[in-house]
Scaffold this motif. Structure first.
Motif, mmCIF file in Angstrom:
data_model
loop_
_atom_site.group_PDB
_atom_site.id
_atom_site.type_symbol
_atom_site.label_atom_id
_atom_site.label_comp_id
_atom_site.label_asym_id
_atom_site.label_seq_id
_atom_site.Cartn_x
_atom_site.Cartn_y
_atom_site.Cartn_z
ATOM 1 N N PHE A 76 0.846 -1.186 0.000
ATOM 2 C CA PHE A 76 0.000 0.000 0.000
ATOM 3 C C PHE A 76 0.882 1.237 0.000
ATOM 4 C CE2 PHE A 76 0.038 -1.312 4.585
ATOM 5 C CZ PHE A 76 0.614 -0.184 5.173
ATOM 6 N N THR A 77 0.288 2.362 -0.354
ATOM 7 C CA THR A 77 0.979 3.646 -0.244
ATOM 8 C C THR A 77 0.291 4.453 0.844
ATOM 9 O OG1 THR A 77 -0.398 4.634 -1.994
ATOM 10 C CG2 THR A 77 1.752 3.723 -2.657
ATOM 11 N N TRP A 78 1.083 5.325 1.468
ATOM 12 C CA TRP A 78 0.549 6.211 2.495
ATOM 13 C C TRP A 78 1.487 7.386 2.682
ATOM 14 C CZ3 TRP A 78 0.995 3.582 7.984
ATOM 15 C CH2 TRP A 78 2.332 3.291 8.253
ATOM 16 N N HIS A 79 1.061 8.305 3.521
ATOM 17 C CA HIS A 79 1.888 9.469 3.834
ATOM 18 C C HIS A 79 2.547 9.213 5.185
ATOM 19 C CE1 HIS A 79 0.430 11.585 0.377
ATOM 20 N NE2 HIS A 79 -0.797 11.222 0.706
ATOM 21 N N PRO A 80 3.866 9.051 5.188
ATOM 22 C CA PRO A 80 4.557 8.677 6.417
ATOM 23 C C PRO A 80 4.555 9.783 7.470
ATOM 24 C CG PRO A 80 6.163 9.266 4.754
ATOM 25 C CD PRO A 80 4.810 9.275 4.084
ATOM 26 N N TYR A 81 4.354 9.353 8.702
ATOM 27 C CA TYR A 81 4.355 10.239 9.857
ATOM 28 C C TYR A 81 3.556 11.522 9.583
ATOM 29 C CZ TYR A 81 5.876 11.984 14.346
ATOM 30 O OH TYR A 81 5.890 12.447 15.642
ATOM 31 N N ALA A 82 2.329 11.342 9.101
ATOM 32 C CA ALA A 82 1.431 12.455 8.787
ATOM 33 C C ALA A 82 0.613 12.783 10.037
ATOM 34 C CB ALA A 82 0.545 12.089 7.612
ATOM 35 N N VAL A 83 1.236 13.457 10.991
ATOM 36 C CA VAL A 83 0.616 13.643 12.306
ATOM 37 C C VAL A 83 0.189 15.074 12.627
ATOM 38 C CG1 VAL A 83 1.768 11.637 13.298
ATOM 39 C CG2 VAL A 83 2.867 13.892 13.436
ATOM 40 N N ASP A 84 0.450 16.022 11.743
ATOM 41 C CA ASP A 84 0.006 17.393 11.982
ATOM 42 C C ASP A 84 -1.409 17.525 11.438
ATOM 43 O OD1 ASP A 84 -0.549 20.136 12.012
ATOM 44 O OD2 ASP A 84 1.518 20.684 11.520
ATOM 45 N N LEU A 85 -2.374 17.664 12.329
ATOM 46 C CA LEU A 85 -3.781 17.713 11.929
ATOM 47 C C LEU A 85 -4.114 18.949 11.082
ATOM 48 C CD1 LEU A 85 -5.389 16.450 15.254
ATOM 49 C CD2 LEU A 85 -4.916 15.137 13.181
ATOM 50 N N ASN A 86 -3.217 19.934 11.048
ATOM 51 C CA ASN A 86 -3.449 21.158 10.285
ATOM 52 C C ASN A 86 -2.829 21.120 8.885
ATOM 53 O OD1 ASN A 86 -4.830 22.530 12.425
ATOM 54 N ND2 ASN A 86 -2.849 22.716 13.431
ATOM 55 N N VAL A 87 -2.229 19.997 8.511
ATOM 56 C CA VAL A 87 -1.558 19.886 7.211
ATOM 57 C C VAL A 87 -2.339 18.950 6.302
ATOM 58 C CG1 VAL A 87 0.541 19.063 6.052
ATOM 59 C CG2 VAL A 87 0.728 20.354 8.179
ATOM 60 N N ASP A 88 -2.486 19.353 5.039
ATOM 61 C CA ASP A 88 -3.094 18.500 4.014
ATOM 62 C C ASP A 88 -1.957 17.763 3.312
ATOM 63 O OD1 ASP A 88 -4.401 17.282 1.923
ATOM 64 O OD2 ASP A 88 -4.982 19.160 0.932
ATOM 65 N N TYR A 89 -1.790 16.496 3.640
ATOM 66 C CA TYR A 89 -0.697 15.701 3.087
ATOM 67 C C TYR A 89 -1.012 15.155 1.698
ATOM 68 C CZ TYR A 89 1.187 15.851 7.813
ATOM 69 O OH TYR A 89 1.688 16.275 9.017
ATOM 70 N N SER A 90 -2.230 15.325 1.228
ATOM 71 C CA SER A 90 -2.638 14.731 -0.042
ATOM 72 C C SER A 90 -1.841 15.260 -1.234
ATOM 73 C CB SER A 90 -4.133 14.932 -0.275
ATOM 74 O OG SER A 90 -4.419 16.302 -0.467
ATOM 75 N N SER A 115 9.588 2.501 1.084
ATOM 76 C CA SER A 115 10.506 3.263 0.237
ATOM 77 C C SER A 115 9.829 4.513 -0.308
ATOM 78 C CB SER A 115 11.002 2.391 -0.914
ATOM 79 O OG SER A 115 9.910 1.937 -1.687
ATOM 80 N N GLY A 116 10.673 5.443 -0.751
ATOM 81 C CA GLY A 116 10.175 6.685 -1.329
ATOM 82 C C GLY A 116 10.334 7.891 -0.433
ATOM 83 N N PHE A 117 11.133 7.765 0.624
ATOM 84 C CA PHE A 117 11.314 8.889 1.543
ATOM 85 C C PHE A 117 12.010 10.079 0.891
ATOM 86 C CE2 PHE A 117 10.417 5.549 4.562
ATOM 87 C CZ PHE A 117 9.640 6.203 5.504
ATOM 88 N N ASP A 118 12.782 9.826 -0.171
ATOM 89 C CA ASP A 118 13.453 10.939 -0.858
ATOM 90 C C ASP A 118 12.452 11.896 -1.506
ATOM 91 O OD1 ASP A 118 15.915 10.041 -0.043
ATOM 92 O OD2 ASP A 118 16.488 9.199 -1.988
ATOM 93 N N LYS A 119 11.193 11.439 -1.668
ATOM 94 C CA LYS A 119 10.161 12.299 -2.254
ATOM 95 C C LYS A 119 9.347 13.035 -1.185
ATOM 96 C CE LYS A 119 9.824 9.327 -6.253
ATOM 97 N NZ LYS A 119 9.071 8.284 -6.912
ATOM 98 N N VAL A 120 9.568 12.702 0.077
ATOM 99 C CA VAL A 120 8.891 13.408 1.170
ATOM 100 C C VAL A 120 9.520 14.804 1.251
ATOM 101 C CG1 VAL A 120 8.521 13.455 3.676
ATOM 102 C CG2 VAL A 120 8.386 11.285 2.428
ATOM 103 N N PRO A 121 8.719 15.847 1.444
ATOM 104 C CA PRO A 121 9.283 17.199 1.523
ATOM 105 C C PRO A 121 10.459 17.270 2.504
ATOM 106 C CG PRO A 121 6.898 17.318 1.485
ATOM 107 C CD PRO A 121 7.258 15.862 1.605
ATOM 108 N N ALA A 122 11.486 17.969 2.092
ATOM 109 C CA ALA A 122 12.749 18.032 2.841
ATOM 110 C C ALA A 122 12.559 18.433 4.297
ATOM 111 C CB ALA A 122 13.718 18.981 2.149
ATOM 112 N N HIS A 123 11.623 19.345 4.567
ATOM 113 C CA HIS A 123 11.452 19.846 5.926
ATOM 114 C C HIS A 123 10.918 18.793 6.900
ATOM 115 C CE1 HIS A 123 7.362 20.505 4.357
ATOM 116 N NE2 HIS A 123 6.964 20.430 5.611
ATOM 117 N N ARG A 124 10.388 17.694 6.400
ATOM 118 C CA ARG A 124 9.878 16.656 7.297
ATOM 119 C C ARG A 124 10.426 15.253 7.011
ATOM 120 N NH1 ARG A 124 5.542 13.869 7.274
ATOM 121 N NH2 ARG A 124 4.559 13.288 5.329
ATOM 122 N N ARG A 125 11.313 15.146 6.038
ATOM 123 C CA ARG A 125 11.838 13.847 5.604
ATOM 124 C C ARG A 125 12.567 13.103 6.725
ATOM 125 N NH1 ARG A 125 15.312 15.129 1.190
ATOM 126 N NH2 ARG A 125 13.342 15.507 0.130
ATOM 127 N N ALA A 126 13.528 13.735 7.369
ATOM 128 C CA ALA A 126 14.338 13.047 8.388
ATOM 129 C C ALA A 126 13.473 12.553 9.549
ATOM 130 C CB ALA A 126 15.446 13.967 8.898
#
Length: 150
Positions: A76-90, A115-126
């Motif tokens: 499956f695909t998902w948005h990793p560590y998407a825990v800020d309720l004020n952010v639209d991760y879509s 896999s695919g963490f290199d595509k997560v925005p830099a400010h939240r990737r690590a």
């Protein structure tokens, strides 16, 4: 630690069929993963639910099922560590979570790769990589305990 992927594995003393059931039956998945899913997993559809881990019950869980090759592979695909309720991760590129099952002499080797963490925005990737690395370590313990206790 690789900057683009997480890989964990666990030897489970249970038949592949049992591990497959725990992975792909939405109710059983929810028990060990700590999420209450609304409906069964279906390829191409979004699985939704609420996290049931104490303190996180107000968080939604969402993943798009990509593949189910019986008793071999589930993804499956998902948005990793998407825990800020004020952010639209879509708008972000999701990561791919893959489960590989292999029969062994003592049961099943279960491997998970995200896999695919290199595509997560830099400010939240690590942070996403760090948190999911620890999360998958715990989830491998959880599924092992769940499958072997029943």
């Amino acid at each position: 630690m690789n900057s683009d992927r997480i890989e964990k594995k666990v030897d489970i003393r249970a038949p592949v069929s049992r591990v497959w059931e725990a992975l792909t039956d939405h109710r059983q998945f929810g028990e060990w993963f700590r999420v209450k899913l609304e409906s069964p997993f279906k390829i191409g559809e979004t699985a939704r639910g609420n996290i049931t881990y104490p303190g996180y019950e107000h968080y939604k869980w969402e993943a798009v099922v990509k593949s189910m090759d019986k008793e071999k592979y589930f993804s499956f695909t998902w948005h990793p560590y998407a825990v800020d309720l004020n952010v639209d991760y879509s708008k972000e590129e999701p990561t791919l979570v893959e489960f590989f099952l292999e029969k062994t002499e003592t049961g099943t080797l279960l491997r998970v790769v995200e896999s695919g963490f290199d595509k997560v925005p830099a400010h939240r990737r690590a942070e996403a990589l760090r948190m999911n690395d620890g999360g998958w370590t715990q989830q491998m313990v959880n599924i092992n305990e769940y499958v072997t206790k029943k």
